[in-house]
Scaffold this motif. Structure first.
Motif, mmCIF file in Angstrom:
data_model
loop_
_atom_site.group_PDB
_atom_site.id
_atom_site.type_symbol
_atom_site.label_atom_id
_atom_site.label_comp_id
_atom_site.label_asym_id
_atom_site.label_seq_id
_atom_site.Cartn_x
_atom_site.Cartn_y
_atom_site.Cartn_z
ATOM 1 N N PRO A 123 39.682 54.684 36.785
ATOM 2 C CA PRO A 123 39.500 53.435 37.555
ATOM 3 C C PRO A 123 38.047 53.070 37.806
ATOM 4 N N LEU A 124 37.199 54.065 38.053
ATOM 5 C CA LEU A 124 35.798 53.745 38.329
ATOM 6 C C LEU A 124 35.114 53.188 37.088
ATOM 7 N N LEU A 125 35.431 53.735 35.918
ATOM 8 C CA LEU A 125 34.882 53.213 34.670
ATOM 9 C C LEU A 125 35.329 51.771 34.456
ATOM 10 N N LEU A 126 36.591 51.482 34.735
ATOM 11 C CA LEU A 126 37.100 50.116 34.593
ATOM 12 C C LEU A 126 36.294 49.140 35.452
ATOM 13 N N CYS A 127 36.041 49.514 36.699
ATOM 14 C CA CYS A 127 35.311 48.627 37.611
ATOM 15 C C CYS A 127 33.856 48.464 37.192
ATOM 16 N N VAL A 128 33.235 49.521 36.676
ATOM 17 C CA VAL A 128 31.851 49.425 36.195
ATOM 18 C C VAL A 128 31.771 48.451 35.021
ATOM 19 N N VAL A 129 32.699 48.556 34.078
ATOM 20 C CA VAL A 129 32.710 47.653 32.922
ATOM 21 C C VAL A 129 32.943 46.215 33.387
ATOM 22 N N ALA A 130 33.852 46.018 34.344
ATOM 23 C CA ALA A 130 34.120 44.672 34.853
ATOM 24 C C ALA A 130 32.879 44.080 35.504
ATOM 25 N N GLY A 131 32.187 44.860 36.317
ATOM 26 C CA GLY A 131 30.974 44.367 36.961
ATOM 27 C C GLY A 131 29.879 44.047 35.958
ATOM 28 N N ALA A 132 29.713 44.899 34.929
ATOM 29 C CA ALA A 132 28.681 44.652 33.915
ATOM 30 C C ALA A 132 28.984 43.391 33.121
ATOM 31 N N LEU A 133 30.259 43.177 32.768
ATOM 32 C CA LEU A 133 30.614 41.984 31.999
ATOM 33 C C LEU A 133 30.432 40.721 32.841
ATOM 34 N N ALA A 134 30.849 40.767 34.104
ATOM 35 C CA ALA A 134 30.716 39.591 34.960
ATOM 36 C C ALA A 134 29.262 39.228 35.203
ATOM 37 N N ALA A 135 28.364 40.215 35.199
ATOM 38 C CA ALA A 135 26.947 39.959 35.458
ATOM 39 C C ALA A 135 26.170 39.581 34.206
ATOM 40 N N ASN A 136 26.790 39.650 33.036
ATOM 41 C CA ASN A 136 26.064 39.387 31.791
ATOM 42 C C ASN A 136 26.758 38.364 30.906
ATOM 43 N N ARG A 137 27.534 37.491 31.486
ATOM 44 C CA ARG A 137 28.205 36.456 30.701
ATOM 45 C C ARG A 137 27.188 35.407 30.252
ATOM 46 N N GLN A 138 27.206 35.100 28.961
ATOM 47 C CA GLN A 138 26.229 34.187 28.374
ATOM 48 C C GLN A 138 26.869 32.823 28.131
ATOM 49 N N HIS A 139 26.762 31.936 29.107
ATOM 50 C CA HIS A 139 27.189 30.552 28.944
ATOM 51 C C HIS A 139 26.405 29.700 29.929
ATOM 52 N N VAL A 140 26.776 28.443 30.038
ATOM 53 C CA VAL A 140 25.968 27.491 30.798
ATOM 54 C C VAL A 140 25.866 27.891 32.260
ATOM 55 N N THR A 141 26.990 28.300 32.854
ATOM 56 C CA THR A 141 26.999 28.634 34.285
ATOM 57 C C THR A 141 26.895 30.136 34.523
ATOM 58 N N GLY A 142 26.482 30.894 33.500
ATOM 59 C CA GLY A 142 26.423 32.347 33.640
ATOM 60 C C GLY A 142 25.472 32.805 34.729
ATOM 61 N N GLU A 143 24.298 32.175 34.799
ATOM 62 C CA GLU A 143 23.319 32.557 35.807
ATOM 63 C C GLU A 143 23.836 32.268 37.215
ATOM 64 N N GLU A 144 24.513 31.129 37.384
ATOM 65 C CA GLU A 144 25.071 30.793 38.694
ATOM 66 C C GLU A 144 26.143 31.798 39.108
ATOM 67 N N GLU A 145 26.987 32.186 38.163
ATOM 68 C CA GLU A 145 28.037 33.155 38.481
ATOM 69 C C GLU A 145 27.443 34.516 38.840
#
Length: 492
Positions: free
Chosen positions: A314-336
């Motif tokens: 579970p901890l690995l799952l949450c780490v991957v989720a946090g990393a993906l949410a913080a590194n999304r490359q699109h127009v509103t990625g920085e805002e998110e």
């Protein structure tokens, strides 16, 4: 005639459950508020806040004052899992791939050097010291048991605390190449150690070591029986081969599945961070922030619970989720990314109070005392490994001599992720996990106490602190020269 034995209230499961619920509702808020103020007192004394939370938990736990008993602490496991989920997402969100791509070589070289040296030296120290110590859960067991536990301890030695590093940098207003490198290595190492520990847990579980057996006969437990069929017919050999293949592939499957579900959770987390679509939330920013915070916490907790239920990491799952949410490359990625950081800034203070206080309540004080000598030796070996690894890494990347002398002091502190991994191991192996956890908690607390002051001293030594260190007898001679670009950035 026989006289019936008296019936006590704790003999009735329903009444015992009711008493524990009353204890949780009345005493838990008092303990958490007390921990908060003790943490503030520790901060004023220039000690880590989380050390104050841990100390409060130990004092209020069942081994000292008994304000929160074992039953109440066990009932609060759901709250503990919520905190672990948020800590995992926060650790992953600190990984900024854009910054890493700009200068990957120094970060990767330092990470590799520190990881290899820390793991190897702590592992050897544990395997040499632990068999002759008074650790009850290793008493009389085989070399395989010591190797299994030593590998987990060595993997935990790789962990570092991004939260503590950020706190020290903000306090010292640290800016410059040294601070940037320390932060990059810290974040990458924290993500790496979660993956390493997940694989390590699965390998230990696949070995099926029986810790209930004492003496030279302790071996592979239930797994050893399968080997007896090797001399039988072809069917038994094939079944044994299939079982061995499944045991070998299970760690890979578990880590890969946890990472895949983490990607899905990361996309879902990104949806929670998008601008509100309803007019009610769009016109009320405070309400929108509160709704975003609730959605993020609910998604993190549900993902953690689902992975735990499925027997994944579970901890690995949450780490991957946090990393993906913080590194999304699109127009509103920085805002998110900014919204995610806002949610974590709002929730982490409360999460730290709850998590570290409950962790202190669960600490077995007797086990910590018995393992204090081993813990001290493990901390010393880790510091030795960091010193040599940092010098070798600095030589490889061409760092200045002023950095080589103090680089190791930036990687000492441990905190949330390390303690979360300890709690995960204790839950995974209840037969011996608690005593192993007591040993590791002792090492984490020692590293947390000495780490932040060392990092502060290193920042001042390399001249990247924007804070006045205070008057000295000979200020001009004792203060390191601060580069002009760093001074101008600090003033700005």
């Amino acid at each position: 005639a026989s006289i019936p034995s008296p019936t006590h209230w704790y003999d009735d499961p329903q009444r015992a459950l009711g008493a524990e619920l009353v204890e949780i509702l009345t005493r838990t808020p008092f303990v958490l508020v007390l921990a908060y103020y003790v943490g503030k007192a520790f901060a004023k004394a220039r000690l880590p806040r989380i050390s104050g939370y841990l100390v409060t938990g130990v004092v209020c736990g069942s081994h000292v004052l008994g304000i929160l008993g074992r039953g109440a602490t066990r009932r609060l496991a759901g709250l503990d899992n919520l905190c672990l989920a948020v800590i995992g997402v926060a650790a992953g969100s600190e990984l900024h791939l854009a910054d890493l791509r700009r200068s990957p070589k120094p970060t990767l070289i330092m990470t590799a050097a520190i990881t290899a040296f820390s793991w190897a030296i702590v592992f050897v120290t544990f395997c040499v010291v632990a068999p002759s110590s008074n650790l009850d859960f290793l008493d009389g067991l085989s070399v395989a048991h010591v190797v299994a536990v030593g590998s987990l301890a060595a993997t935990l030695s790789v962990a570092r605390s991004p939260a503590s590093a950020i706190a020290v940098l903000r306090e010292m207003e640290g800016r410059g190449p040294f601070c940037s490198l320390v932060m990059s290595v810290t974040v990458v190492k924290d993500v790496l150690v979660v993956v390493m520990f997940a694989v390590n847990l699965e390998l230990v579980a696949a070995a099926r070591l029986d810790f209930s057996a004492v003496g030279g006969g302790a071996g592979l437990g239930s797994g050893s029986g399968a080997g007896g069929g090797l001399g039988g017919g072809g069917g038994e050999v094939s079944l044994t081969a299939v079982a061995a293949l499944v045991a070998f592939m299970h760690p890979v499957f578990s880590v890969a599945t946890s990472s895949g579900l983490g990607v899905i959770a990361g996309f879902a987390l990104g949806q929670c961070l998008k601008p509100p679509r309803t007019r009610l939330l769009a016109n009320r920013p405070a309400l929108a922030r509160a709704a975003r915070c609730v959605q993020t916490l609910a998604l993190s907790a549900s993902s953690f619970w689902a992975a735990k239920t499925l027997g994944l990491e579970p901890l690995l799952l949450c780490v991957v989720a946090g990393a993906l949410a913080a590194n999304r490359q699109h127009v509103t990625g920085e805002e998110e990314r900014e919204r995610l950081e806002s949610v974590l800034r709002a929730s982490m203070p409360l999460v730290n109070v709850v998590f570290f206080t409950l962790a202190g309540c669960a600490v077995h004080l007797t086990s910590v005392y018995k393992s204090s000598v081993v813990a001290t030796l493990l901390v010393g070996s880790r510091l030795l490994a960091l010193y040599h690894a940092a010098r070798i890494g600095c030589d490889a990347i061409g760092a200045p001599e002023s950095h080589k002398r103090v680089a190791w002091m930036g990687y000492v502190t441990q905190a949330g992720v390390a303690l979360g991994l300890v709690r995960t191991a204790a839950a995974r192996f209840p037969q011996w996990g608690d005593e192993f956890g007591a040993l590791m908690v002792a090492t984490i607390v020692m590293n947390q106490l000495v780490g932040p002051p060392m990092f502060r001293a290193a920042i001042v030594s390399v001249g990247e602190s924007g804070v006045d260190p205070g008057p000295t007898p000979n200020r001009a001679a004792s203060e390191p020269e601060v580069p002009s670009e760093v001074r101008s950035a600090s003033e700005a």
